[in-house]
Design an enzyme around this catalytic site. Structure first.
Site, PDB file in Angstrom:
ATOM      1  CB  CYS A  32      -1.117  -0.033   1.230  1.00 38.86           C
ATOM      2  SG  CYS A  32      -0.248   0.250   2.829  1.00 38.86           S
ATOM      3  CB  CYS A  67       4.706  -0.149   1.543  1.00 39.86           C
ATOM      4  SG  CYS A  67       3.531  -1.335   2.435  1.00 39.86           S
ATOM      5  CG  ASP A  80      13.594  29.092 -30.459  1.00 35.43           C
ATOM      6  OD1 ASP A  80      14.006  30.176 -30.831  1.00 35.43           O
ATOM      7  OD2 ASP A  80      14.431  27.968 -30.838  1.00 35.43           O
TER       8      ASP A  80
END
Length: 808
Positions: A111, A114, A516
Site C-alpha cells: 500500500c 509502505c 522558439d
C-alpha cells in the site's frame, strides 16, 4: 545463553576453523560472546554477518566449509555483490563524480504507507541524496554518494524494515508480477472456500437460534467454523498482519493496521466464545471481509500493472541478444557484452539492440513506441539507429555507438521513472492526510465501542469492527499516483516524455506558452527557396561554384548550398571567416560566398537591383569580376504549426514567439501563424527577461524550445518542453520532451494534464464523500463488517479505475 553453534576449539578461528597464529588478537562479539578470529579477513566477514543480523549462520551450521564461498552466508554475498563495479555497469549510472543513480525493484509493497515508510527510512541514511518509489510499478530510483554509503548498505537498510530490494531487471519484474498475482489468487481461493463453508454453517446457526437449537449442536457448528476460518486468518490474511507489524515496528500507523486489528480481534473473540461456550462468534464476518479485501486488492493490483504498462513495454523493447560481425563471421552474443565500435547485423523483423549508425543497407524502422509516430522512418548509410526500434524491410549493418545505460531508450526510461517517482504537491498533501487518518480512525472506533458498550453491549463489538474496516485511507494515497502514472503512460505512448513529477500538474494550469522558432515551429533545416543570377554567368555555373565553396563547411547554410550541384567545383585555398563567409580560388580566379559586405569587398561594386524577401536569409556569391548570384534560404515551417497555435488559443492559452532571428523575419512568421505576440533579435538573457516579466504579471508560462540558447529560459519557465531533436542541454533543462516532434501533441498534453487534474480532484472528492457517509453509517450500526469490507475495497478500486479513464 545456550550456544547452538558448531563447537570450535579456542585455539582455532571461530569463523573458518583454521589455527590462530601466535600473537593474533582478532575478536568479534557474536551472540553475546567474544569469539577469536585468525585474521582481519575473518574478523571483517564475521562483523558483517553480525551487523546484517545473520548470526543464524553460526548457530545452525554443521560443518565449516573449506571453500571461500562457504565461509560467507548467501544472504550477505547477495547484498555485497551489488557493490561490484563490473556488475554495477549494467544498472548504475554515474551522474557527477561519486554520485550514482540506480533503478531498483521493491518486493513487499502492499500500500502507499509502505512507500512512505521505505522513502522515509532510506532518505535518513547518510550519503543517500534521493530515493523515490513509484507505487504503481514498485520501482524505485536511488541516488547516493558512493564515498559515504554503498549500494549494499542501502539494500541492507531496506531489508531491515521487512522489504526486499534488488536492481531492476525487466525479466525479473515480469516474473515478480506473475508471482504476486499467483500468490494473491491462492490467498483469494483459500479465503473464498473458507467463506463459503463458514457461511453455510452460519445460516444453519441463524436458523438454529430461531428454532431453539441445542447447545451441543451449536457448539459443534462453532468448532467447525473455527476450523474453516483458521486457514483464512493465518494464510490468506497473513499479508495484512505482516504489513501492519512492519508499520508498528517503525512507529507508523499504516493502512493495514485497522484491518489487522479488526480481523485479529474478531477472530480472537470468536475463538474465546467457542472455547468457553458463551458470547458471539464472528467467523462468517472474518472470512467474508478477508475475502472481499483480498479481491479488492487483487483488482487494484491488476489496475496498477495496467497503469504502468507503457513503462514496462519500453523496458522490454531491448532484445536479449545481438548478431555481432567479426572477421566476416556472425556470432550471437548477449546485448550486455556489446561495446562501442562493434559491427552488428540487424535482420528484418529484429529489434535494434543498441544505439549506432547504419554502415550498410537501406531499410525502414518502426519507432512508434519511442516517438508515438506510426509511420516508418527510412534508414540508409550514415543515419542514426536507436536501440529498441524495429527493423522492417531489409538487413542493416550498424556500428554500435552507445550501449547499456547510455542509450536513448535507457535515458527515456530513466526520465520516465523519475517523473513517476517524484511527488506533485497534491500527492504530498494526500500522504499527510492518510498518515494522520489511521490514528484518528482508531480513536473513533474506540469511542464508538465505548458508546455502544454503555447502551447495547451485544452490538458494540461488531459495530466498532465495521468502523475499523470501512474507512479507506488507501484511496487518499492512491488518488494522485494512479492518475499520474496513467497520464504519463498515455503521453509516453504519444511521444511526449514527462521527465519531472510536477510537470503535468503545472501544465494543467498554464495560461501562456512561449515558442522558439528555429527547430520548434520550423524544422530547423535551412533550404534554398530562391536562386537569382546577378551577372552574365549561367545559373548552373553559379551553383557549381557555390557548392564547391561550401563543400568543406559544417554550417547549416553550407549544407543547404552544397546540395545545389551534384559535381561541385574543386576550389582551392578555401578559407572561412566566421560570421562572414568562405573565399577560395577556382581556375586562377578569386571567389567569395557569404554576406553582402563580405562579397562587396571582393567585387568593389554596389549590389545590383534584385528581389528581396523579409522572411528569408540571403547569401551572396561574387568574384573579382563582379556579382554572380543571390541565394535565398528559409527554414520551412512545420505543416501543423498554424493549426496548433489555433488549438492552443482555443484552450485559453496565450501564444508568444521569441526568436534570435531578425525582427522582420519573426514578424512574418507570426503573421503566417496568427501568433499575437512576436519578438525577434532575442538573445538568451532577453528571452529570460521577457519570461520573468510575464511571470511577475501572474502568468503561468510553458516554454517550448530546442537549442542550447534555450536552456536558460527552459529552466526558468514553470513548465518547459524540449523538442526531441534538440540539444541534450535543452532536454536536461526541460520538464517534458516532445520525442515525436509533432506539435499537435502539445494541446493534447495540456488537455491530458487538465483531465488528470480533474480526475485527481474527483478521486479526492469521492474519498472524502465516501468516508463522510461510511463512518456515520458504520457507527450507527447500519453496516455489517462484511459490507464494510466490500465498501473499503470498492473505494480504492473506484479511485484506480477512475484514473485509468485517462488511458482511453
Amino acid at each position: 545463553m545456550t550456544d547452538n553453534s558448531l563447537h570450535v576449539e579456542s585455539s582455532d578461528c571461530f569463523h573458518c576453523g583454521q589455527p590462530i597464529p601466535a600473537g593474533a588478537h582478532y575478536r568479534v562479539a557474536i551472540d553475546g560472546s567474544k569469539r577469536d578470529m585468525c585474521c582481519t579477513g575473518c574478523q571483517a566477514v564475521a562483523t558483517a554477518i553480525v551487523e546484517n543480523n545473520l548470526t543464524d549462520y553460526y548457530r545452525f551450521r554443521t560443518t565449516i566449509g573449506d571453500k571461500p564461498e562457504d565461509l560467507v552466508p548467501e544472504a550477505l554475498r547477495k547484498l555485497q555483490v551489488y557493490d561490484s563495479p563490473e556488475l554495477q555497469k549494467s544498472f548504475v549510472r554515474d551522474t557527477d563524480g561519486n554520485t550514482r543513480e540506480a533503478s531498483l525493484i521493491l518486493e513487499g509493497i502492499v500500500c502507499a504507507a509502505c512507500v512512505w515508510l521505505n522513502e522515509h527510512h532510506v532518505k535518513q541514511l547518510p550519503g543517500v541524496i534521493d530515493f523515490g518509489i513509484n507505487y504503481s510499478t514498485h520501482r524505485a530510483t536511488l541516488k547516493w554518494d558512493n564515498n559515504i554509503i554503498h549500494l549494499s548498505d542501502v539494500l541492507k537498510a531496506i531489508s531491515e524494515i521487512g522489504y526486499h530490494a534488488h536492481p531492476f531487471d525487466p525479466g525479473r519484474l515480469e516474473s515478480l508480477q506473475k508471482k504476486e498475482k499467483s500468490a494473491a489468487l491462492r490467498r483469494i481461493a483459500v479465503a473464498g472456500l473458507g467463506m463459503m463453508q463458514v457461511m453455510m454453517i452460519a445460516v444453519a446457526m441463524y436458523i438454529g437460534v430461531a428454532s431453539d437449537m441445542e447447545t451441543g449442536m451449536r457448539d459443534f457448528l462453532r468448532w467447525i467454523s473455527l476450523v474453516m476460518t483458521t486457514p483464512v486468518v493465518f494464510y490468506s490474511a497473513r499479508v495484512f498482519f505482516a504489513s501492519a507489524w512492519r508499520d508498528l515496528r517503525r512507529g507508523r500507523f499504516g493502512m493495514d493496521v485497522p484491518v489487522s486489528l479488526a480481523i485479529g480481534i474478531a477472530y480472537s473473540a470468536s475463538v474465546w466464545a467457542t472455547i468457553t461456550g458463551g458470547g458471539e462468534v464472528y467467523f462468517d464476518s472474518v472470512s467474508m471481509f478477508t475475502f472481499f479485501l483480498l479481491s479488492g486488492r487483487y483488482l487494484e493490483m491488476a489496475a496498477r500493472h495496467k497503469a504502468g504498462q507503457v513503462a514496462e513495454e519500453l523496458v522490454r523493447l531491448m532484445p536479449a541478444t545481438a548478431t555481432r560481425l567479426r572477421d566476416g563471421e556472425q556470432e550471437v552474443v548477449p546485448v550486455s557484452q556489446l561495446e562501442p565500435g562493434d559491427l552488428l547485423l540487424v535482420r528484418p523483423g529484429e529489434v535494434v539492440p543498441a544505439d549506432g549508425l547504419v554502415t550498410d543497407g537501406v531499410s525502414s524502422t518502426n519507432e512508434s513506441l519511442l516517438t508515438g509516430e506510426s509511420l516508418p522512418c527510412r534508414k540508409q548509410p550514415g543515419d542514426a539507429l536507436v536501440g529498441g526500434t524495429l527493423n522492417i524491410e531489409s538487413p542493416l549493418t550498424m556500428q554500435v555507438d552507445k550501449v547499456g545505460d547510455n542509450t536513448v531508450l535507457a535515458s527515456i526510461i530513466r526520465l520516465l521513472e523519475r517523473a513517476q517517482a517524484e511527488k506533485p504537491e497534491l500527492a504530498r498533501l494526500a500522504e499527510k492526510v492518510a498518515s494522520r487518518f489511521v490514528p484518528i480512525i482508531l480513536l473513533i472506533a474506540a469511542g464508538v465501542f465505548a458508546w455502544w458498550y454503555q447502551h447495547d453491549p451485544s452490538q458494540a463489538f461488531w459495530i466498532a469492527l465495521s468502523v475499523l474496516v470501512i474507512t479507506c485511507p488507501c484511496a487518499f494515497s492512491l488518488a494522485t499516483p494512479a492518475a499520474l502514472t496513467a497520464a504519463t503512460g498515455l503521453l509516453t505512448s504519444r511521444g511526449v516524455l514527462t521527465t519531472r513529477g510536477h510537470a503535468l500538474e503545472t501544465l494543467a494550469r498554464i495560461n501562456h506558452i512561449i515558442f522558439d522558432k528555429t527547430g520548434t515551429l520550423s524544422h530547423g533545416q535551412l533550404e534554398v527557396v530562391d536562386f537569382q543570377t546577378l551577372g552574365n554567368a549561367t545559373a548552373s555555373f553559379c551553383k557549381h561554384i557555390a557548392a564547391g565553396l561550401e563543400t568543406a563547411s559544417e554550417h547549416p547554410v553550407a549544407h543547404a548550398i552544397a546540395g545545389l550541384s551534384d559535381s561541385p567545383a574543386r576550389v582551392s585555398n578555401l578559407t572561412a571567416e566566421s560570421g562572414r563567409g568562405v573565399k577560395g580560388i577556382y581556375q586562377q580566379k578569386r571567389y567569395r560566398i557569404g554576406t553582402e559586405s563580405f562579397v562587396r569587398e571582393l567585387t568593389g561594386t554596389a549590389l545590383p537591383e534584385m528581389r528581396r524577401g523579409s522572411d528569408r536569409s540571403e547569401v551572396f556569391l561574387g568574384s573579382e569580376d563582379g556579382w554572380l548570384a543571390c541565394i535565398s534560404l528559409a527554414d520551412r515551417l512545420r505543416e501543423e504549426a498554424g493549426s496548433v497555435v489555433q488549438e492552443l488559443r482555443s484552450l485559453g492559452v496565450d501564444v508568444t514567439l521569441l526568436s534570435g532571428d531578425t525582427p522582420e523575419m519573426v514578424n512574418t512568421v507570426a503573421q503566417q501563424l496568427d501568433i499575437p505576440h512576436a519578438h525577434g533579435g532575442q538573445l538568451p538573457d532577453g528571452k529570460l527577461a521577457y519570461l520573468r516579466g510575464l511571470q511577475e504579471q501572474g502568468a503561468v508560462v510553458a516554454m517550448v524550445g530546442d537549442g542550447v540558447n534555450d536552456a536558460p529560459v527552459l529552466a526558468g519557465a514553470q513548465v518547459s518542453i524540449a523538442m526531441g531533436s534538440g540539444s541534450q542541454l535543452a532536454q536536461a533543462s526541460a520538464d517534458m520532451v516532445l520525442l515525436s516532434e509533432n506539435l499537435h501533441q502539445l494541446p493534447f498534453s495540456i488537455q491530458t494534464a487538465r483531465r488528470m487534474q480533474a480526475i485527481i480532484k474527483q478521486n479526492f472528492a469521492w474519498t472524502i464523500l465516501y468516508n463522510l457517509l461510511a463512518i456515520p453509517l458504520a457507527a450507527s450500526g447500519l453496516i455489517a463488517p462484511w459490507m464494510a469490507a466490500i465498501g473499503m475495497s470498492a473505494s480504492s478500486l473506484i479511485v484506480v479505475l477512475n484514473a485509468l479513464r485517462l488511458k482511453s
